[in-house]
Design an enzyme around this catalytic site. Structure first.
Site, PDB file in Angstrom:
ATOM      1  N   HIS A  72       0.838  -1.209   0.000  1.00 47.74           N
ATOM      2  CA  HIS A  72       0.000   0.000   0.000  1.00 47.74           C
ATOM      3  C   HIS A  72       0.868   1.252   0.000  1.00 47.74           C
ATOM      4  CE1 HIS A  72      -4.154  -1.637   1.386  1.00 47.74           C
ATOM      5  NE2 HIS A  72      -3.534  -2.479   0.583  1.00 47.74           N
ATOM      6  N   TYR A 201      -9.221   5.492   7.391  1.00 46.76           N
ATOM      7  CA  TYR A 201      -9.383   5.848   8.804  1.00 46.76           C
ATOM      8  C   TYR A 201     -10.415   6.970   8.851  1.00 46.76           C
ATOM      9  CZ  TYR A 201      -5.023   3.390  10.095  1.00 46.76           C
ATOM     10  OH  TYR A 201      -4.049   2.448  10.314  1.00 46.76           O
ATOM     11  N   PRO A 293      -4.165   0.688  18.849  1.00 49.15           N
ATOM     12  CA  PRO A 293      -3.908   0.170  17.502  1.00 49.15           C
ATOM     13  C   PRO A 293      -4.015   1.181  16.354  1.00 49.15           C
ATOM     14  CG  PRO A 293      -6.033  -0.579  18.312  1.00 49.15           C
ATOM     15  CD  PRO A 293      -5.376   0.123  19.447  1.00 49.15           C
ATOM     16  N   LYS A 297       0.948  -0.185  15.004  1.00 44.08           N
ATOM     17  CA  LYS A 297       2.360  -0.287  15.377  1.00 44.08           C
ATOM     18  C   LYS A 297       2.760  -1.461  16.275  1.00 44.08           C
ATOM     19  CE  LYS A 297       3.936   3.193  13.171  1.00 44.08           C
ATOM     20  NZ  LYS A 297       4.456   2.779  11.876  1.00 44.08           N
ATOM     21  N   TYR A 385       4.032   6.492   9.805  1.00 44.70           N
ATOM     22  CA  TYR A 385       3.183   5.346   9.453  1.00 44.70           C
ATOM     23  C   TYR A 385       3.988   4.262   8.724  1.00 44.70           C
ATOM     24  CZ  TYR A 385      -1.157   2.854   8.547  1.00 44.70           C
ATOM     25  OH  TYR A 385      -2.147   1.903   8.541  1.00 44.70           O
TER      26      TYR A 385
HETATM   27  P1  FAD Z   1       1.933 -11.629  21.536  1.00 39.12           P
HETATM   28  O1  FAD Z   1       1.579 -11.686  20.099  1.00 39.12           O
HETATM   29  O2  FAD Z   1       0.863 -11.354  22.521  1.00 39.12           O
HETATM   30  O3  FAD Z   1       2.620 -13.009  21.878  1.00 39.12           O
HETATM   31  C1  FAD Z   1       2.865 -13.429  23.205  1.00 39.12           C
HETATM   32  C2  FAD Z   1       2.851 -14.942  23.245  1.00 39.12           C
HETATM   33  O4  FAD Z   1       3.166 -15.369  24.560  1.00 39.12           O
HETATM   34  C3  FAD Z   1       1.504 -15.527  22.892  1.00 39.12           C
HETATM   35  O5  FAD Z   1       1.643 -16.540  21.949  1.00 39.12           O
HETATM   36  C4  FAD Z   1       0.975 -16.056  24.230  1.00 39.12           C
HETATM   37  O6  FAD Z   1       0.142 -17.183  24.063  1.00 39.12           O
HETATM   38  C5  FAD Z   1       2.277 -16.407  24.923  1.00 39.12           C
HETATM   39  N1  FAD Z   1       2.174 -16.441  26.385  1.00 39.12           N
HETATM   40  C6  FAD Z   1       1.461 -15.623  27.202  1.00 39.12           C
HETATM   41  N2  FAD Z   1       1.620 -15.972  28.480  1.00 39.12           N
HETATM   42  C7  FAD Z   1       2.474 -17.030  28.484  1.00 39.12           C
HETATM   43  C8  FAD Z   1       3.023 -17.833  29.513  1.00 39.12           C
HETATM   44  N3  FAD Z   1       2.724 -17.620  30.786  1.00 39.12           N
HETATM   45  N4  FAD Z   1       3.863 -18.821  29.164  1.00 39.12           N
HETATM   46  C9  FAD Z   1       4.181 -19.054  27.870  1.00 39.12           C
HETATM   47  N5  FAD Z   1       3.666 -18.325  26.845  1.00 39.12           N
HETATM   48  C10 FAD Z   1       2.841 -17.322  27.163  1.00 39.12           C
HETATM   49  N6  FAD Z   1       0.045  -4.283  15.619  1.00 39.12           N
HETATM   50  C11 FAD Z   1       0.549  -3.827  14.436  1.00 39.12           C
HETATM   51  O7  FAD Z   1       1.773  -3.713  14.268  1.00 39.12           O
HETATM   52  N7  FAD Z   1      -0.257  -3.484  13.386  1.00 39.12           N
HETATM   53  C12 FAD Z   1      -1.591  -3.594  13.483  1.00 39.12           C
HETATM   54  O8  FAD Z   1      -2.275  -3.332  12.490  1.00 39.12           O
HETATM   55  C13 FAD Z   1      -2.164  -4.061  14.722  1.00 39.12           C
HETATM   56  N8  FAD Z   1      -3.491  -4.207  14.858  1.00 39.12           N
HETATM   57  C14 FAD Z   1      -3.979  -4.831  15.982  1.00 39.12           C
HETATM   58  C15 FAD Z   1      -5.329  -5.053  16.041  1.00 39.12           C
HETATM   59  C16 FAD Z   1      -5.846  -5.701  17.153  1.00 39.12           C
HETATM   60  C17 FAD Z   1      -7.331  -5.944  17.209  1.00 39.12           C
HETATM   61  C18 FAD Z   1      -4.992  -6.150  18.211  1.00 39.12           C
HETATM   62  C19 FAD Z   1      -5.529  -6.897  19.408  1.00 39.12           C
HETATM   63  C20 FAD Z   1      -3.650  -5.905  18.150  1.00 39.12           C
HETATM   64  C21 FAD Z   1      -3.124  -5.245  17.047  1.00 39.12           C
HETATM   65  N9  FAD Z   1      -1.772  -4.988  16.949  1.00 39.12           N
HETATM   66  C22 FAD Z   1      -1.270  -4.427  15.789  1.00 39.12           C
HETATM   67  C23 FAD Z   1      -0.877  -5.324  18.048  1.00 39.12           C
HETATM   68  C24 FAD Z   1      -0.138  -6.639  17.835  1.00 39.12           C
HETATM   69  O9  FAD Z   1      -1.045  -7.674  17.565  1.00 39.12           O
HETATM   70  C25 FAD Z   1       0.731  -6.961  19.067  1.00 39.12           C
HETATM   71  O10 FAD Z   1       1.468  -5.818  19.395  1.00 39.12           O
HETATM   72  C26 FAD Z   1       1.653  -8.150  18.820  1.00 39.12           C
HETATM   73  O11 FAD Z   1       0.935  -9.354  18.893  1.00 39.12           O
HETATM   74  C27 FAD Z   1       2.802  -8.198  19.840  1.00 39.12           C
HETATM   75  O12 FAD Z   1       3.565  -9.351  19.656  1.00 39.12           O
HETATM   76  P2  FAD Z   1       4.263 -10.073  20.875  1.00 39.12           P
HETATM   77  O13 FAD Z   1       4.999 -11.236  20.300  1.00 39.12           O
HETATM   78  O14 FAD Z   1       5.010  -9.088  21.692  1.00 39.12           O
HETATM   79  O15 FAD Z   1       3.074 -10.564  21.806  1.00 39.12           O
HETATM   80  C1  DHB Z   2      -5.337  -2.989  10.933  1.00 34.72           C
HETATM   81  C2  DHB Z   2      -5.253  -2.797  12.289  1.00 34.72           C
HETATM   82  C3  DHB Z   2      -4.886  -1.553  12.763  1.00 34.72           C
HETATM   83  O1  DHB Z   2      -4.775  -1.341  14.079  1.00 34.72           O
HETATM   84  C4  DHB Z   2      -4.621  -0.509  11.896  1.00 34.72           C
HETATM   85  O2  DHB Z   2      -4.286   0.700  12.387  1.00 34.72           O
HETATM   86  C5  DHB Z   2      -4.703  -0.722  10.537  1.00 34.72           C
HETATM   87  C6  DHB Z   2      -5.064  -1.974  10.052  1.00 34.72           C
HETATM   88  C7  DHB Z   2      -5.720  -4.320  10.425  1.00 34.72           C
HETATM   89  O3  DHB Z   2      -6.015  -5.191  11.251  1.00 34.72           O
HETATM   90  O4  DHB Z   2      -5.722  -4.520   9.202  1.00 34.72           O
END
Ligand code: FAD
Ligand code: DHB
Length: 393
Positions: A72, A201, A293, A297, A385
């Site tokens: 994009h 957005y 979100p 990021k 962004y």
């Molecule tokens: P997580 O993905 O949470 O991974 C942590 C892992 O640890 C999981 O697999 C969990 O099961 C495991 N765990 C937890 N507790 C334990 C334990 N006690 N023992 C062993 N394992 C454990 N980010 C973006 O960059 N762009 C986006 O567009 C975006 N949109 C989002 C939309 C939504 C609706 C949501 C909810 C989040 C969004 N995010 C976005 C955020 C992004 O999903 C998170 O920041 C990302 O998952 C972080 O990765 P992580 O590996 O740090 O944590």
């Molecule tokens: C998506 C999630 C976001 O938080 C965002 O800012 C843009 C796109 C997505 O899930 O596609």
């Protein structure tokens, strides 16, 4: 069991860290609470920064993303009855973002890990991180009904916002900074062709809405809702109706509707913990920080953290020096706070806050008008962004 780096959590942070370490010949074992299927199907983020895309390609796991990810070159901001585009090609030196699901990144990373003979212990129970205050860190857990101990040189706490690593650090050693927003996002995944090629957005007096996508046939859509909202109050018809109003804004433009495949509510907060290290335990990704979100990021920041951590560990194993490990937290926090600022700013500009007066509403419209009509205003949004450069040493 023994390894060099014990990693708690198989999200993007833990998996990508293990991948980077493997490429430099450092051994790691991942201990994950959920099943492989669960982590591979967990619907979350979808937007990859330019630098993260490049990193996935450079490290050999970008093949499927290059084929299936959607490149994009801009996003749209909708407000005051108009839709205006932020053109990344023009305003961010030709950089772009890639729309590719987080769970697809997770699948690619799990496959790479297992393909390379790496170990991921799924469905680990009662996981504990110990010994990291001294020289002998250990991760204890139950798997297959038996208690295990994984001895390691360092522990990477990549276990997300509800994990055990951060809370196993003694109280008083960390300082937390938090802002909770008075709203949440209700997100749906729908079998419907995205009604726009690029993200929209929308700022609307009824609240924020976002149109995103996963493929030419799958839409990902979000609406701002009350933080205590019950999903039961939002049957599919109500969601579509609200999306049509907020994203279409009476222009006659219509979203394509279709069966809702998944829906959920996500609370919104900004959170940072400092420092991101205690002894031989390093926190990365959501275990150390959360962003609302709106700036897309969270996953990008998790990847940026582990890039710094992998380089610091590489420096330690190659030279015995610990200076990069000691600088890990400060290096990451410079980026994290800038990304916090951007995510807070996007959130503030686009959402309806309960305390808003007509003055605030006008101010938001003026800000949106500014960023979409001034090159400098547009460039600041575009630069953040597509992702700030990885500027650590
Ligand atoms: P997580 O993905 O949470 O991974 C942590 C892992 O640890 C999981 O697999 C969990 O099961 C495991 N765990 C937890 N507790 C334990 C334990 N006690 N023992 C062993 N394992 C454990 N980010 C973006 O960059 N762009 C986006 O567009 C975006 N949109 C989002 C939309 C939504 C609706 C949501 C909810 C989040 C969004 N995010 C976005 C955020 C992004 O999903 C998170 O920041 C990302 O998952 C972080 O990765 P992580 O590996 O740090 O944590
Ligand atoms: C998506 C999630 C976001 O938080 C965002 O800012 C843009 C796109 C997505 O899930 O596609």
């Amino acid at each position: 069991m023994r390894t060099q780096v014990g990693i708690v959590g198989a999200g993007p942070a833990g998996l990508f860290l293990a991948h980077l370490l493997h490429l430099t010949g450092i051994e790691a074992v991942i201990v994950e609470a959920k099943s492989r299927r669960y982590v591979e199907e967990r619907i979350r983020a979808g937007v990859l920064e330019q630098g993260v895309r490049d990193l996935l390609v450079e490290t050999g796991i970008g093949e499927r993303m290059k084929l299936e990810g959607l490149l994009h070159h801009g996003i749209n901001l909708r407000f005051g009855g108009e839709k205006r585009r932020i053109d990344f090609s023009d305003l961010a030196d030709g950089q772009a973002v890639t729309v590719y699901s987080q769970h697809e990144v997770v699948k690619d990373l799990v496959a790479a890990r297992i393909g390379a003979g790496g170990t991921i212990i799924f469905e680990a129970e009662d996981v504990r991180a110990d010994g990291f205050e001294g020289q002998h860190p250990v991760i204890r857990f139950t798997a297959g009904g038996e208690r295990h101990e994984l001895f390691c040189d360092y522990i990477a706490g990549c276990d997300g916002s509800h994990g055990i690593c951060r809370s196993s650090i003694p109280e008083g050693a960390l300082t937390s900074f938090e802002r909770v927003y008075p709203f949440a996002w209700l997100g749906i995944l729908a079998r419907a062709a995205p009604a726009s090629e690029e993200l929209i957005y929308a700022q609307h007096e009824r609240g924020f809405a976002l149109l995103s996508m996963r493929s030419p046939t799958i839409s990902r859509l979000y609406v701002q809702v009350d933080p205590h909202e019950d999903l039961a109050n939002w049957p599919d018809d109500r969601i579509w109706e609200e999306l049509q109003i907020r994203l279409g804004g009476g222009t006659g433009w219509q979203l394509t509707e279709g069966p809702v495949l998944q829906k959920g509510i996500t609370a919104m907060r900004s959170f940072v913990t400092e420092p991101m290290q205690y002894g031989r335990l390093f926190l990365a990704g959501d275990a150390a920080h959360i962003v609302p979100p709106t700036g897309a990021k969270g996953m990008n920041l998790a990847i940026a953290d582990v890039r710094v951590l992998a380089r610091a560990l590489q420096s330690f194993y190659e030279t015995g020096r610990t200076d990069r490990l000691e600088a890990y937290s400060a290096t990451c926090l410079r980026r994290i706070w800038k990304v916090q600022r951007f995510s807070w700013w996007m959130t503030s500009m686009l959402h309806h806050f309960p305390e808003h007066t007509p003055f605030d509403h006008r101010r938001q419209l003026a800000e949106l008008d500014y960023v979409t009509s001034s090159r400098v205003g547009g460039a600041t949004l575009a630069e953040n962004y597509v992702g700030l450069p990885f500027d650590d040493p």
